[in-house]
Design a protein around this motif. Sequence first.
Motif, PDB file in Angstrom:
ATOM      1  N   LEU A 157       0.806  -1.226  -0.018  1.00  0.00           N
ATOM      2  CA  LEU A 157      -0.052   0.086  -0.101  1.00  0.00           C
ATOM      3  C   LEU A 157       0.828   1.318  -0.178  1.00  0.00           C
ATOM      4  N   PRO A 158       0.762   2.014  -1.175  1.00  0.00           N
ATOM      5  CA  PRO A 158       2.057   3.152  -1.429  1.00  0.00           C
ATOM      6  C   PRO A 158       1.413   4.236  -0.503  1.00  0.00           C
ATOM      7  N   PHE A 159       2.525   4.897  -0.009  1.00  0.00           N
ATOM      8  CA  PHE A 159       2.182   6.486   0.550  1.00  0.00           C
ATOM      9  C   PHE A 159       3.541   7.043   0.826  1.00  0.00           C
ATOM     10  N   VAL A 160       3.527   8.503   0.718  1.00  0.00           N
ATOM     11  CA  VAL A 160       4.584   9.306   1.236  1.00  0.00           C
ATOM     12  C   VAL A 160       4.012  10.165   2.371  1.00  0.00           C
ATOM     13  N   LYS A 161       4.815  10.048   3.597  1.00  0.00           N
ATOM     14  CA  LYS A 161       4.181  10.705   4.708  1.00  0.00           C
ATOM     15  C   LYS A 161       5.445  11.332   5.430  1.00  0.00           C
ATOM     16  N   TYR A 162       5.225  12.654   6.073  1.00  0.00           N
ATOM     17  CA  TYR A 162       6.156  13.153   6.996  1.00  0.00           C
ATOM     18  C   TYR A 162       5.845  12.919   8.385  1.00  0.00           C
ATOM     19  N   PHE A 163       7.128  12.732   9.291  1.00  0.00           N
ATOM     20  CA  PHE A 163       6.779  12.645  10.411  1.00  0.00           C
ATOM     21  C   PHE A 163       7.886  13.566  11.171  1.00  0.00           C
ATOM     22  N   GLY A 164       7.291  14.802  11.302  1.00  0.00           N
ATOM     23  CA  GLY A 164       8.174  15.882  11.602  1.00  0.00           C
ATOM     24  C   GLY A 164       9.238  16.238  10.393  1.00  0.00           C
ATOM     25  N   ASP A 165      10.464  16.238  10.429  1.00  0.00           N
ATOM     26  CA  ASP A 165      11.307  16.677   9.508  1.00  0.00           C
ATOM     27  C   ASP A 165      11.978  15.479   8.784  1.00  0.00           C
ATOM     28  N   LYS A 166      11.308  14.053   9.199  1.00  0.00           N
ATOM     29  CA  LYS A 166      11.562  12.709   8.585  1.00  0.00           C
ATOM     30  C   LYS A 166      10.620  12.335   7.477  1.00  0.00           C
ATOM     31  N   MET A 167      10.982  11.591   6.380  1.00  0.00           N
ATOM     32  CA  MET A 167      10.097  11.267   5.723  1.00  0.00           C
ATOM     33  C   MET A 167      10.003   9.855   5.621  1.00  0.00           C
ATOM     34  N   MET A 168       8.894   9.264   5.513  1.00  0.00           N
ATOM     35  CA  MET A 168       8.714   7.717   5.359  1.00  0.00           C
ATOM     36  C   MET A 168       8.054   7.565   3.878  1.00  0.00           C
ATOM     37  N   ILE A 169       8.688   6.476   3.273  1.00  0.00           N
ATOM     38  CA  ILE A 169       7.891   6.231   2.053  1.00  0.00           C
ATOM     39  C   ILE A 169       7.537   4.710   2.003  1.00  0.00           C
ATOM     40  N   ASN A 170       6.381   4.327   1.399  1.00  0.00           N
ATOM     41  CA  ASN A 170       6.172   2.832   1.129  1.00  0.00           C
ATOM     42  C   ASN A 170       5.861   2.735  -0.594  1.00  0.00           C
ATOM     43  N   ASP A 171       6.651   2.107  -1.007  1.00  0.00           N
ATOM     44  CA  ASP A 171       6.399   2.054  -2.580  1.00  0.00           C
ATOM     45  C   ASP A 171       5.393   1.367  -3.074  1.00  0.00           C
ATOM     46  N   SER A 196      12.027  15.274  -2.089  1.00  0.00           N
ATOM     47  CA  SER A 196      10.819  15.181  -2.692  1.00  0.00           C
ATOM     48  C   SER A 196      10.565  13.575  -2.945  1.00  0.00           C
ATOM     49  N   ALA A 197       9.426  13.349  -3.105  1.00  0.00           N
ATOM     50  CA  ALA A 197       9.182  12.217  -3.463  1.00  0.00           C
ATOM     51  C   ALA A 197       7.756  11.881  -3.730  1.00  0.00           C
ATOM     52  N   GLU A 198       7.518  10.876  -4.806  1.00  0.00           N
ATOM     53  CA  GLU A 198       6.138  10.764  -5.317  1.00  0.00           C
ATOM     54  C   GLU A 198       6.067   9.270  -5.546  1.00  0.00           C
ATOM     55  N   ILE A 199       4.789   8.933  -5.656  1.00  0.00           N
ATOM     56  CA  ILE A 199       4.340   7.599  -6.090  1.00  0.00           C
ATOM     57  C   ILE A 199       3.942   7.388  -7.458  1.00  0.00           C
ATOM     58  N   ILE A 200       4.418   6.687  -8.132  1.00  0.00           N
ATOM     59  CA  ILE A 200       4.097   6.569  -9.642  1.00  0.00           C
ATOM     60  C   ILE A 200       3.421   5.476  -9.601  1.00  0.00           C
ATOM     61  N   GLU A 201       1.977   5.520 -10.431  1.00  0.00           N
ATOM     62  CA  GLU A 201       1.408   4.534 -10.846  1.00  0.00           C
ATOM     63  C   GLU A 201       1.000   4.366 -12.203  1.00  0.00           C
ATOM     64  N   LEU A 202       1.325   2.832 -12.602  1.00  0.00           N
ATOM     65  CA  LEU A 202       1.044   2.769 -13.972  1.00  0.00           C
ATOM     66  C   LEU A 202       0.022   1.450 -14.039  1.00  0.00           C
ATOM     67  N   LYS A 203      -0.881   2.060 -15.163  1.00  0.00           N
ATOM     68  CA  LYS A 203      -1.888   1.174 -15.464  1.00  0.00           C
ATOM     69  C   LYS A 203      -1.498  -0.429 -15.979  1.00  0.00           C
ATOM     70  N   HIS A 204      -2.128  -1.405 -15.421  1.00  0.00           N
ATOM     71  CA  HIS A 204      -1.611  -2.635 -15.928  1.00  0.00           C
ATOM     72  C   HIS A 204      -2.695  -3.780 -15.891  1.00  0.00           C
ATOM     73  N   ASP A 205      -2.529  -4.667 -16.633  1.00  0.00           N
ATOM     74  CA  ASP A 205      -3.449  -5.954 -16.805  1.00  0.00           C
ATOM     75  C   ASP A 205      -2.707  -7.138 -16.589  1.00  0.00           C
ATOM     76  N   ASN A 206      -3.288  -7.696 -15.557  1.00  0.00           N
ATOM     77  CA  ASN A 206      -2.888  -9.159 -15.110  1.00  0.00           C
ATOM     78  C   ASN A 206      -3.475 -10.411 -15.865  1.00  0.00           C
ATOM     79  N   SER A 207      -4.291 -10.088 -16.740  1.00  0.00           N
ATOM     80  CA  SER A 207      -4.925 -11.354 -17.349  1.00  0.00           C
ATOM     81  C   SER A 207      -3.918 -12.434 -17.885  1.00  0.00           C
ATOM     82  N   ALA A 208      -2.890 -11.948 -18.614  1.00  0.00           N
ATOM     83  CA  ALA A 208      -2.126 -13.084 -19.038  1.00  0.00           C
ATOM     84  C   ALA A 208      -1.570 -13.695 -17.854  1.00  0.00           C
ATOM     85  N   LEU A 209      -1.114 -13.289 -16.864  1.00  0.00           N
ATOM     86  CA  LEU A 209      -0.520 -13.931 -15.487  1.00  0.00           C
ATOM     87  C   LEU A 209      -1.654 -14.754 -14.756  1.00  0.00           C
ATOM     88  N   ILE A 210      -2.802 -14.208 -15.012  1.00  0.00           N
ATOM     89  CA  ILE A 210      -3.968 -15.012 -14.366  1.00  0.00           C
ATOM     90  C   ILE A 210      -4.176 -16.207 -14.944  1.00  0.00           C
TER      91      ILE A 210
END
Length: 230
Positions: A157-171, A196-210
Motif C-alpha cells: 500500500l503506497p504512501f509518502v508521509k512526513y513525521f516532523g522533518d523525517k520522511m517515510m515512503i512505502n513504494d 521530495s518523493a512521489e508515488i508513480i502508478e502505471l495502468k496494468h492488466d494481469n490477465s495473462a498472468l492469471i
Amino acid sequence: MKIAVISDIHGNLEALKKAVQDIEKRKVNTIVCAGDLVGYGPYQNEVIEYINSKNILLIYGNYDAAVANNDVNFIKDTPFNKNFALPWSVNTVSEENKNWLKKLPESITLAINGKVIKVVHGSPLKVNQYLFEDAEDTKEIMEKFQGDVLVCAHTHLPFVKYFGDKMMINDGSVGKPKNATHNITYALINIDYEISAEIIELKHDNSALIEELKRLDVHKEVIDSFVEGK
C-alpha cells in the motif's frame, strides 16, 4: 539525483518489465528493490534472472526469506501458506536462486548530498513487520529513526508521509497490489538540497498472468488475490 524504489514483485515478470522500462525513461540514477521477488506468481525464477540483468540495488523481503529457507515463520503461519503457497514457491524456485536469495542484505543505507536514506522491507526491526501509514507503531518507529528518509515495502500500500522533518515512503507493489487494482506502483525520490518523493502508478492488466496461474492449476486463493487486487 533520482532514485526509484520497487518491491513486492512476487513472480510477476511482465509487471516488473513494465515498471523498469518506465523508470529507465525517467533517467533515474539508481534503482533499489526493497524485496519480495518471489512467491505467488508464476515467473519467480524469471523475475530473479531479469533483476540480475539490471543494475539494481537489492535487499531480501520476508517472502524471499521464507522461500530460501523453507520457513513459514517469515510469512503468515496460516494453513493456506503452510500447506500450499509456501511449498509451491519452494518447489518452483531453483536451488541456485534460493542460495542467491540467502546472500541478499536485509537493508541498504544510502548517504547522498548529506541526507541518509534507509531502505528496508518491513521495518528497521523486523523484515515481516507491517508499517501502515497511520498506525501507532509506525509513528514510534519514525520517532526513533535516525536518518532522513525511511523507505519500506511489505504492505503493498503506497504512501509518502512526513513525521516532523523525517520522511517515510512505502513504494507499494510492482507485481501484486492490494488496492483493488492490477496497477503497478513504485516510488520516485528526488534528492538535491532537499528531498521530495512521489508515488508513480502505471495502468496494468494481469490477465495473462492469471491465465498462466490457472494453467498451472495454482490454488484459487492465489488466483483470486491477483484478480481482485487484495
